[in-house]
Write an enzyme that holds these catalytic residues in place. Sequence first.
Site, PDB file in Angstrom:
ATOM      1  N   PRO A 169       0.823  -1.213   0.000  1.00 35.24           N
ATOM      2  CA  PRO A 169       0.000   0.000   0.000  1.00 35.24           C
ATOM      3  C   PRO A 169       0.860   1.266   0.000  1.00 35.24           C
ATOM      4  O   PRO A 169       1.903   1.324   0.654  1.00 35.24           O
ATOM      5  CB  PRO A 169      -0.810  -0.119   1.295  1.00 35.24           C
ATOM      6  N   HIS A 170       0.423   2.251  -0.768  1.00 40.37           N
ATOM      7  CA  HIS A 170       1.128   3.529  -0.854  1.00 40.37           C
ATOM      8  C   HIS A 170       0.133   4.592  -1.305  1.00 40.37           C
ATOM      9  O   HIS A 170      -0.973   4.275  -1.715  1.00 40.37           O
ATOM     10  CB  HIS A 170       2.323   3.441  -1.815  1.00 40.37           C
ATOM     11  N   GLY A 171       0.540   5.839  -1.204  1.00 40.40           N
ATOM     12  CA  GLY A 171      -0.345   6.941  -1.549  1.00 40.40           C
ATOM     13  C   GLY A 171      -0.471   7.155  -3.044  1.00 40.40           C
ATOM     14  O   GLY A 171       0.237   6.556  -3.847  1.00 40.40           O
TER      15      GLY A 171
END
Length: 145
Positions: free
Chosen positions: A63-65
């Site tokens: 997960p990342h922005g």
Amino acid sequence: MTLTILKKENIVLNAEVANKTEAIRLAGTILVEQGYVDEVYIEKMFEREAMTSTYMGNFVAIPHGTEEAKQLVKQPGLSIVQVPNGVDFGEGNIVKLLIGIAGKENEHLEILSKIAIVCSEEENVEKMIHATEKEEILQLLNGVN
């Protein structure tokens, strides 16, 4: 002050999470608490997940922005959340290892490629999923620092 991309405080072993949302929130909270990102970055992680799953296969999610979330990154960093019992990321995809990423400009691509090399070896992922000490994970991912 420059922070180390991955340090012991960024790793949570034996996490128990009810669902994907809780898992992503935990990965993001570590990044916030350790000073890598602003708190709003967590919401951008959810936005990114809504666009397309960050499940990578082999029990791993990264997960990342979103692209515009890069401005919320103070320093490049990683969070590791080990979920031995697994968490459903949808479509039957079970995740046992979350690697939260925060990077500015193209740093996240460099970090991602280093993680991909380590995680492409199923044996390395198994070692991280079954690690009982944070040092075991640090040793496997020491190339990211």
